[in-house]
Design an enzyme around this catalytic site. Sequence first.
Site, PDB file in Angstrom:
ATOM      1  N   TYR A 172       0.727  -1.159  -0.217  1.00 44.62           N
ATOM      2  CA  TYR A 172      -0.230  -0.054   0.072  1.00 44.62           C
ATOM      3  C   TYR A 172       0.972   1.316  -0.099  1.00 44.62           C
ATOM      4  O   TYR A 172       0.316   2.374  -0.425  1.00 44.62           O
ATOM      5  CB  TYR A 172      -0.954   0.101   1.274  1.00 44.62           C
ATOM      6  N   HIS A 185       0.545 -11.918   1.288  1.00 47.14           N
ATOM      7  CA  HIS A 185      -0.775 -10.788   0.871  1.00 47.14           C
ATOM      8  C   HIS A 185      -1.628 -11.764  -0.141  1.00 47.14           C
ATOM      9  O   HIS A 185      -2.600 -11.555  -0.512  1.00 47.14           O
ATOM     10  CB  HIS A 185      -0.046  -9.655   0.249  1.00 47.14           C
TER      11      HIS A 185
HETATM   12  N1  LIG Z   1      -5.733  -8.622   1.463  1.00 48.17           N
HETATM   13  C1  LIG Z   1      -5.967  -7.994   0.225  1.00 48.17           C
HETATM   14  O1  LIG Z   1      -5.748  -8.679  -0.840  1.00 48.17           O
HETATM   15  C2  LIG Z   1      -7.053  -6.921   0.309  1.00 48.17           C
HETATM   16  C3  LIG Z   1      -7.224  -6.243   1.440  1.00 48.17           C
HETATM   17  N2  LIG Z   1      -8.057  -4.963   1.452  1.00 48.17           N
HETATM   18  C4  LIG Z   1      -8.132  -4.379   2.531  1.00 48.17           C
HETATM   19  O2  LIG Z   1      -9.538  -4.120   2.688  1.00 48.17           O
HETATM   20  C5  LIG Z   1      -9.885  -2.727   3.004  1.00 48.17           C
HETATM   21  C6  LIG Z   1     -11.147  -2.315   2.732  1.00 48.17           C
HETATM   22  O3  LIG Z   1     -11.710  -2.994   1.502  1.00 48.17           O
HETATM   23  P1  LIG Z   1     -11.956  -1.817   0.232  1.00 48.17           P
HETATM   24  O4  LIG Z   1     -11.725  -2.762  -1.130  1.00 48.17           O
HETATM   25  O5  LIG Z   1     -11.252  -0.802   0.448  1.00 48.17           O
HETATM   26  O6  LIG Z   1     -13.649  -1.879   0.097  1.00 48.17           O
HETATM   27  P2  LIG Z   1     -14.457  -1.322   1.159  1.00 48.17           P
HETATM   28  O7  LIG Z   1     -15.908  -2.178   1.124  1.00 48.17           O
HETATM   29  O8  LIG Z   1     -13.882  -1.089   2.659  1.00 48.17           O
HETATM   30  O9  LIG Z   1     -15.046   0.264   0.414  1.00 48.17           O
HETATM   31  C7  LIG Z   1     -14.192   1.356   0.629  1.00 48.17           C
HETATM   32  C8  LIG Z   1     -15.084   2.423  -0.041  1.00 48.17           C
HETATM   33  O10 LIG Z   1     -16.559   2.526   0.530  1.00 48.17           O
HETATM   34  C9  LIG Z   1     -16.640   3.536   1.116  1.00 48.17           C
HETATM   35  N3  LIG Z   1     -17.317   3.551   2.255  1.00 48.17           N
HETATM   36  C10 LIG Z   1     -16.781   3.220   3.656  1.00 48.17           C
HETATM   37  N4  LIG Z   1     -17.772   3.438   4.591  1.00 48.17           N
HETATM   38  C11 LIG Z   1     -18.797   3.893   3.926  1.00 48.17           C
HETATM   39  C12 LIG Z   1     -19.946   4.211   4.602  1.00 48.17           C
HETATM   40  N5  LIG Z   1     -20.235   3.974   5.705  1.00 48.17           N
HETATM   41  N6  LIG Z   1     -20.832   4.803   3.714  1.00 48.17           N
HETATM   42  C13 LIG Z   1     -20.714   5.031   2.313  1.00 48.17           C
HETATM   43  N7  LIG Z   1     -19.518   4.621   1.776  1.00 48.17           N
HETATM   44  C14 LIG Z   1     -18.495   3.950   2.775  1.00 48.17           C
HETATM   45  C15 LIG Z   1     -15.479   4.365   1.106  1.00 48.17           C
HETATM   46  O11 LIG Z   1     -15.288   5.831   1.065  1.00 48.17           O
HETATM   47  P3  LIG Z   1     -14.811   6.932   2.029  1.00 48.17           P
HETATM   48  O12 LIG Z   1     -13.277   6.541   2.378  1.00 48.17           O
HETATM   49  O13 LIG Z   1     -15.204   8.128   1.362  1.00 48.17           O
HETATM   50  O14 LIG Z   1     -15.641   6.758   3.320  1.00 48.17           O
HETATM   51  C16 LIG Z   1     -14.591   3.908   0.220  1.00 48.17           C
HETATM   52  O15 LIG Z   1     -14.786   4.369  -1.098  1.00 48.17           O
HETATM   53  C17 LIG Z   1      -8.923  -1.988   2.252  1.00 48.17           C
HETATM   54  O16 LIG Z   1      -8.587  -0.486   2.462  1.00 48.17           O
HETATM   55  C18 LIG Z   1      -7.426  -2.794   2.614  1.00 48.17           C
HETATM   56  O17 LIG Z   1      -7.002  -2.437   3.658  1.00 48.17           O
HETATM   57  C19 LIG Z   1      -8.646  -4.612   0.127  1.00 48.17           C
HETATM   58  C20 LIG Z   1      -8.471  -5.258  -0.998  1.00 48.17           C
HETATM   59  C21 LIG Z   1      -7.588  -6.290  -0.986  1.00 48.17           C
HETATM   60  O1  LIG Z   2      -5.676  -3.689  -1.707  1.00 53.35           O
HETATM   61  C1  LIG Z   2      -4.988  -4.919  -1.615  1.00 53.35           C
HETATM   62  O2  LIG Z   2      -4.781  -5.380  -0.477  1.00 53.35           O
HETATM   63  C2  LIG Z   2      -5.110  -5.391  -2.936  1.00 53.35           C
HETATM   64  O3  LIG Z   2      -4.345  -6.539  -2.912  1.00 53.35           O
HETATM   65  C3  LIG Z   2      -5.456  -5.011  -4.115  1.00 53.35           C
HETATM   66  O4  LIG Z   2      -6.752  -4.606  -4.384  1.00 53.35           O
HETATM   67  C4  LIG Z   2      -4.331  -4.095  -4.786  1.00 53.35           C
HETATM   68  O5  LIG Z   2      -4.070  -3.175  -3.879  1.00 53.35           O
HETATM   69  C5  LIG Z   2      -4.805  -3.537  -5.987  1.00 53.35           C
HETATM   70  O6  LIG Z   2      -5.721  -3.837  -6.758  1.00 53.35           O
HETATM   71  C6  LIG Z   2      -3.948  -2.428  -6.739  1.00 53.35           C
HETATM   72  O7  LIG Z   2      -4.548  -2.005  -7.876  1.00 53.35           O
END
Ligand SMILES: NC(=O)C1=CN([C@@H]2O[C@H](COP(=O)(O)OP(=O)(O)OC[C@H]3O[C@@H](n4cnc5c(N)ncnc54)[C@H](OP(=O)(O)O)[C@@H]3O)[C@@H](O)[C@H]2O)C=CC1
Ligand SMILES: O=C(O)C(=O)[C@@H](O)[C@H](O)C(=O)CO
Length: 274
Positions: A47, A105
């Site tokens: 990240y 990851h």
């Molecule tokens: N291990 C892996 O491979 C992965 C891990 N992750 C982790 O998981 C976390 C979360 O996943 P992510 O894909 O970001 O998806 P989320 O489901 O957390 O969605 C995030 C989005 O939803 C919005 N949001 C959050 N809360 C609200 C709310 N209460 N009302 C309206 N909109 C909301 C945010 O906007 P805003 O910021 O404006 O609130 C943002 O645009 C990532 O940040 C990361 O840390 C993600 C993908 C892959």
């Molecule tokens: O967010 C994570 O943890 C991921 O592995 C993916 O969502 C990654 O960051 C990605 O898609 C970048 O384009």
Amino acid sequence: MPMIETPHMRMPKLGLGTWPMKGAECQAAVESAIGLGYRHLDTAEMYGNEEAVGAGIAASGVARDALFVTTKVWHDKLTPDGIRGAIAASLARLKLDHVDLFLIHWPNPAMDLDACLRSLEAARGAGLARAVGVCNFPPKLFRRALTAGITPIACLQVEHHIYLDQTPLLDLAREHGAAFTCYSPTTKNAVAEDPAIRGIAQKHGATPVQVALAWVLRHPHVAAIPKSAGVLNQGANLGALALRLDAEDLATIAALPKNRRLVNPAFAPDWENG
Ligand SMILES: NC(=O)C1=CN([C@@H]2O[C@H](COP(=O)(O)OP(=O)(O)OC[C@H]3O[C@@H](n4cnc5c(N)ncnc54)[C@H](OP(=O)(O)O)[C@@H]3O)[C@@H](O)[C@H]2O)C=CC1
Ligand SMILES: O=C(O)C(=O)[C@@H](O)[C@H](O)C(=O)CO
């Protein structure tokens, strides 16, 4: 903050996801979340925000022992030397002497799984990670990691939300005493447009995202890490911990299609057969 209790660790059920925030935005989000009562933070080497997460933790004034910090090693470093170097570098960027959970990851088809698990165990034994685990492992590979007998797999982190059935992985985690962390648990707010979820939300005086979070959090071994940059959504997401869905709500959600993946497919394993 409710906790998940497993034989291998205690983890707060709701955490702050930090991807794709960076720099000052990320530090501010970490500080505001901790100020609201979050005690679980999710970051990763990939990240590019571990310094900002560490700075937010330091500025929060909350004691390190009261926080649960997860970081992850990227899939191009899945060798013993790569993993050893990755955790040392992550700790240096976070300015911490240990993380609470250190995760692979993404799996890498070229990795020697047993060698990687021995490296995770070495990091755990050295106190650099209190617990270790994996992300994005499909069922067969996850079962191999759970049953290898090399290190206790404390957690699987994988995409899960109301539009994606993950029953085989949820069951494997529960049967083996591992916690299950959902990423993209709000569906990236796609639920805001879903009439079925809006209806449930209206009935409870809640928001669609709170309904989505309450649905994944209903299992005792499941945590969620919604990403939110701002204090309003962060606070709303904490509010989901108090929302209880009833049988009618669960039946409505069960009837929704459950085959929608939101994550970038660039790194994906063979989800069905891997
Ligand atoms: N291990 C892996 O491979 C992965 C891990 N992750 C982790 O998981 C976390 C979360 O996943 P992510 O894909 O970001 O998806 P989320 O489901 O957390 O969605 C995030 C989005 O939803 C919005 N949001 C959050 N809360 C609200 C709310 N209460 N009302 C309206 N909109 C909301 C945010 O906007 P805003 O910021 O404006 O609130 C943002 O645009 C990532 O940040 C990361 O840390 C993600 C993908 C892959
Ligand atoms: O967010 C994570 O943890 C991921 O592995 C993916 O969502 C990654 O960051 C990605 O898609 C970048 O384009």
